[in-house]
Design an enzyme around this catalytic site. Structure first.
Site, PDB file in Angstrom:
ATOM      1  N   LYS A  72       0.736  -1.247  -0.093  1.00 32.99           N
ATOM      2  CA  LYS A  72      -0.046  -0.094   0.194  1.00 32.99           C
ATOM      3  C   LYS A  72       0.902   1.284   0.130  1.00 32.99           C
ATOM      4  O   LYS A  72       0.679   2.136  -0.709  1.00 32.99           O
ATOM      5  CB  LYS A  72      -0.840   0.074   1.362  1.00 32.99           C
ATOM      6  CG  LYS A  72      -2.153  -1.084   1.059  1.00 32.99           C
ATOM      7  CD  LYS A  72      -2.962  -0.981   2.276  1.00 32.99           C
ATOM      8  CE  LYS A  72      -4.165  -2.104   1.901  1.00 32.99           C
ATOM      9  NZ  LYS A  72      -5.275  -1.838   2.964  1.00 32.99           N
ATOM     10  N   ASP A 108     -11.027   2.343   1.846  1.00 36.23           N
ATOM     11  CA  ASP A 108     -10.978   1.449   3.059  1.00 36.23           C
ATOM     12  C   ASP A 108     -11.929   2.347   4.003  1.00 36.23           C
ATOM     13  O   ASP A 108     -12.881   1.835   4.368  1.00 36.23           O
ATOM     14  CB  ASP A 108      -9.747   1.284   3.702  1.00 36.23           C
ATOM     15  CG  ASP A 108      -9.158   0.013   3.118  1.00 36.23           C
ATOM     16  OD1 ASP A 108      -9.609  -1.150   2.445  1.00 36.23           O
ATOM     17  OD2 ASP A 108      -7.844  -0.050   3.296  1.00 36.23           O
ATOM     18  N   GLY A 243     -17.527  -7.400  10.025  1.00 38.66           N
ATOM     19  CA  GLY A 243     -16.592  -6.534   8.791  1.00 38.66           C
ATOM     20  C   GLY A 243     -16.889  -7.141   7.562  1.00 38.66           C
ATOM     21  O   GLY A 243     -16.300  -6.220   6.519  1.00 38.66           O
TER      22      GLY A 243
END
Ligand code: ATR
Length: 276
Positions: A72, A108, A243
Site C-alpha cells: 500500500k 477502505d 466486517g
C-alpha cells in the site's frame, strides 16, 4: 459461464499473500451481474515489487488494481496522482485510470462509513466515535470519519506513539482510553483482535459494562463473522455491524472507480455470503 476473449478488460489485486483474497469473488460477481466483459484475478507480487506492478499495469493496459499488504505504501508513491485520503494516509488500496494518469485511491475508510450507512442507517456526522487500533485499517477509518463530519474521534491503542500519530489524521481526533467507550455513539474495533488465529479476544480488555443500547459497535474483523466483541455488544443491546460490510463497500467503491457504473451491491454481497 465466463468467456475471456481478446476484448476482455483485466483488473486484479496485488499482494503477498493474496491467494486467499475474496476480492476476485466479489468483483467477478459484480461484472457478471452487469454483463460486463471484465475479469478480476489475483497477482501474487512480492514485497519490494509494488512499483513494478504499477509499471506493469501501465504497460499491459490493466484497467485497475486493488492493493493489499505489503504494497500500500509503495504503490502510493508510484502512482501519477493521489487522492487527499492517500496523501493523508500514505497508503493506497486502489489504482484507477483517469485518462493517461494512474490515480491512487484509498477506499477502505469511505467503505467503512458507507457500510455503517447501508447496514444500520448510521450517519457519522456529529457522532462521538471510539476507534480501537492505530494500524493501517484504523488510520483509514479515522481519516474517513473526520472527512464525514464525526464530532469527536477518540483513538485507543496498545502502542501510545501510534495512537498519537493516528489521532493527528483528523482535527477532531485525540488519544483516549477504554473508559471513553461509555460516552461513545460508535465503537470500532480496527485491531486484529478477535480474528481467527489472531491475538486473543481478551486483548482488547474492554469491560462489557461500558457498552449500551444507544451505541453502534462495529468490528472490521470478518473471520469469524461474529467476533467476541460483537457478541458482547449484542448482549449489551447495542446495534452491531460486522466486517463484511466494510469489505463489500470498499470493493464497491473500487468497482465504480474502474467501470464508472454503480456497483451491483446485492450480487457482490451474495458472492461473499455464498462463496461457492
Ligand atoms: P492493519 O493494517 O490491518 O490495521 P496493523 O497495522 O498491523 O494491521 O495494525 C494492527 C492493530 O492491531 C494495531 O493497532 C495493533 O496495536 P499496536 O499498534 O500496539 O501494535 C493492534 N493489535 C494487534 N495485536 C494486538 C494485541 N495483542 N493487543 C492489542 N492490540 C493489538
Amino acid at each position: 459461464m465466463l468467456k475471456v476473449t481478446a476484448e476482455t478488460r483485466l483488473v486484479g489485486v496485488i499482494g503477498d499473500p493474496v491467494r486467499h483474497s475474496r476480492s476476485p469473488l466479489i468483483h467477478n460477481a459484480g461484472f457478471e451481474a452487469l454483463a460486463l466483459d471484465w475479469v478480476y484475478t489475483a497477482f501474487p507480487v512480492r514485497a519490494g515489487d509494488g512499483a513494478a506492478a504499477v509499471r506493469a499495469m501501465r504497460v499491459l493496459g490493466i484497467e485497475g488494481l486493488s492493493v493489499t499488504m505489503p504494497h500500500k505504501d509503495a504503490v502510493a508513491a508510484a502512482v501519477d496522482r493521489r487522492t487527499p485520503a492517500v496523501d493523508a494516509l500514505g497508503a493506497c488500496n486502489c489504482v484507477a485510470r483517469e485518462g493517461d494518469e494512474l490515480v491512487g485511491h484509498n477506499t477502505d475508510g469511505d467503505g467503512f462509513v458507507a457500510a455503517l450507512r447501508a447496514e444500520v442507517g448510521m450517519d457519522v456526522a456529529g457522532v462521538c466515535a471510539v476507534v480501537l487500533g492505530a494500524g493501517g485499517a484504523a488510520r483509514a477509518i479515522i481519516d474517513a470519519l473526520g472527512r464525514a463530519g464525526a464530532d469527536r474521534i477518540i483513538v485507543v491503542n496498545r502502542t501510545a506513539a501510534k495512537a498519537e500519530r493516528a489521532a493527528e489524521l483528523s482535527d477532531r481526533g485525540r488519544v483516549g482510553s477504554l473508559d471513553d467507550i461509555a460516552s461513545a455513539d460508535l465503537v470500532v474495533n480496527a485491531t486484529s483482535i478477535g480474528m481467527a488465529g489472531g491475538p486473543s479476544p481478551a486483548g482488547i480488555g474492554l469491560d462489557p459494562a461500558l457498552l449500551h443500547p444507544q451505541q453502534v459497535v462495529a468490528d472490521i474483523v470478518y473471520q469469524p463473522l461474529r467476533t467476541p466483541l460483537m457478541v458482547a455488544a449484542e448482549q449489551a443491546g447495542a446495534t452491531v455491524v460486522g466486517g463484511l460490510g466494510m469489505l463489500l463497500h470498499q470493493a464497491a467503491a473500487q468497482f465504480e472507480l474502474w467501470t464508472g457504473l454503480a456497483a451491483p451491491l446485492e450480487a457482490m454481497r451474495s458472492a461473499l455470503d455464498h462463496p461457492c
